[in-house]
Design a protein around this motif. Structure first.
Motif, PDB file in Angstrom:
ATOM      1  N   SER A 323       0.860  -1.179   0.000  1.00  0.00           N
ATOM      2  CA  SER A 323       0.000   0.000   0.000  1.00  0.00           C
ATOM      3  C   SER A 323       0.902   1.236   0.000  1.00  0.00           C
ATOM      4  O   SER A 323       1.449   1.621   1.039  1.00  0.00           O
ATOM      5  CB  SER A 323      -0.913  -0.001   1.233  1.00  0.00           C
ATOM      6  N   GLU A 324       1.078   1.826  -1.181  1.00  0.00           N
ATOM      7  CA  GLU A 324       1.976   2.976  -1.314  1.00  0.00           C
ATOM      8  C   GLU A 324       1.249   4.256  -0.942  1.00  0.00           C
ATOM      9  O   GLU A 324       0.211   4.581  -1.508  1.00  0.00           O
ATOM     10  CB  GLU A 324       2.500   3.075  -2.750  1.00  0.00           C
ATOM     11  N   LYS A 325       1.829   4.988   0.003  1.00  0.00           N
ATOM     12  CA  LYS A 325       1.223   6.250   0.425  1.00  0.00           C
ATOM     13  C   LYS A 325       2.274   7.359   0.351  1.00  0.00           C
ATOM     14  O   LYS A 325       2.828   7.592  -0.721  1.00  0.00           O
ATOM     15  CB  LYS A 325       0.592   6.093   1.805  1.00  0.00           C
ATOM     16  N   GLU A 326       2.593   7.990   1.482  1.00  0.00           N
ATOM     17  CA  GLU A 326       3.414   9.201   1.404  1.00  0.00           C
ATOM     18  C   GLU A 326       4.785   9.105   2.069  1.00  0.00           C
ATOM     19  O   GLU A 326       5.478  10.113   2.172  1.00  0.00           O
ATOM     20  CB  GLU A 326       2.638  10.375   2.012  1.00  0.00           C
ATOM     21  N   THR A 327       5.209   7.919   2.522  1.00  0.00           N
ATOM     22  CA  THR A 327       6.488   7.846   3.233  1.00  0.00           C
ATOM     23  C   THR A 327       7.580   7.139   2.435  1.00  0.00           C
ATOM     24  O   THR A 327       8.644   6.839   2.974  1.00  0.00           O
ATOM     25  CB  THR A 327       6.311   7.130   4.591  1.00  0.00           C
TER      26      THR A 327
END
Length: 331
Positions: A323-327
């Motif tokens: 799950s690719e997000k913002e980090t």
């Protein structure tokens, strides 16, 4: 107070059909069962447990034994799903916090025997192999979630830890990272060992050397993640793979305190996909997502099915996805 007759009238079925749905009978058509369950939920109907117990010769209770308290965000979600599914099906849940490897604790089997229709164990350390084998010999339905123990006849739910960590490491490598630090869980934990193996395999396949200096013990703890941040930054790693989200949040806070930007200066990948509101500023954490709620539902539904004498799938390995997000970002 809503009665079973009220439910039957609104659902357009007989009282007997409602009773069969509550008892988990396979004599009710799926569409009818779904309609009755929906009406039960809408009318907030709670069946008379004493009457059902007499009719079915069951206690209508499920024992849930965990080695974690309700402060643990991962196991709290699993426990919540078990509770809701059991409640919907007319079962109560009796929760016990226990560590099988600590002396002086009374065996939950002795505490709950005769009071529950089945046992669900949560987490490594909540149960021993001997205890699970004892339940199987007793003919008592049992489930083991993330215990690291497999016993024939016991319900089991988990993910493939090796593959999940392999995929997570390859994801970071795909972003261009070659110096990837790892913040592990407890060293003797089967999940830690599996995830380290997946990390090692991904490095090897991409011709990246495995360096012991990049492996840090995190104990699955926020505070340890916070403390290890400075040491990990000093290794010049461009990314850190934390073996749970709690540590990832701790590391992110530690990196910020050290004036390191996430992800511009160092990418952070977690593991679980749990949303935290009690670990400082909220961040959208890139992570290896475990289907936590789905696994909790599977444990409860499969346990109830076995209690009611139905054929069940005893072992299910759930998929984990990135799950690719913002980090995280490329280098």
């Amino acid at each position: 107070m809503t009665s079973i007759i009220d439910v039957a009238k609104k659902a357009g079925v007989s009282k007997t059909t409602v009773s069969r749905v509550l008892l988990g009978s396979d004599k009710v058509k799926p569409a009818t069962k779904e309609r009755v369950l929906q009406v039960i939920e809408e009318m907030n109907y709670s069946p008379n447990t004493a009457a059902r117990t007499l009719a079915s010769r069951r206690s209508m209770n499920i024992g849930v034994i965990s080695c974690y308290t309700f402060n643990d965000p991962f196991y709290s979600i699993v426990s919540e799903e078990i509770y809701h599914i059991c409640e919907k099906r007319g079962y109560s849940t009796l929760f016990v916090v226990n560590r099988a490897d600590e002396s002086g604790h009374k065996d939950p089997i002795d505490i709950l025997n005769g009071k529950v229709d089945g046992f669900i164990y949560l987490g490594e350390g909540s149960v021993s192999r001997k205890q699970l084998e004892k339940l199987v010999k007793m003919g008592m339905p049992a489930a083991a979630f993330k215990t690291g123990i497999q016993v024939d006849g016991v319900i089991e739910a988990d993910i493939d830890n090796v593959k999940a960590a392999y995929d997570g490491t390859n994801y970071l490598i795909g972003l261009g990272h070659r110096r990837i630090a790892v913040l592990t869980g407890k060293w003797n934990n089967y999940e830690t060992l599996g995830r380290l193996e997946g990390y090692r395999r991904a490095l090897e396949e991409n011709h990246i050397p495995y360096e012991e200096s990049l492996i840090f013990d995190g104990e699955f703890s926020y505070d340890i993640g916070l403390e290890r941040a400075r040491d990990i930054i000093d290794t010049k790693a461009t990314a850190v793979f934390c073996f749970n989200d709690v540590m990832a949040h701790g590391f992110a806070r530690g990196a910020k305190d050290a004036n390191y930007r996430v992800p511009e200066d160092i990418s952070v990948l977690g593991y679980d996909d749990i949303i935290f509101m009690n670990y400082g500023p909220y961040i959208k954490l890139s992570t290896v997502k475990q289907p936590v709620r789905e696994m909790g539902r599977y444990l409860a539904e499969t346990m109830i099915a076995e209690v009611e004498g139905k054929s069940v799938e005893l072992r299910k390995i759930f998929p984990a996805v990135i799950s690719e997000k913002e980090t995280t970002c490329s280098v």
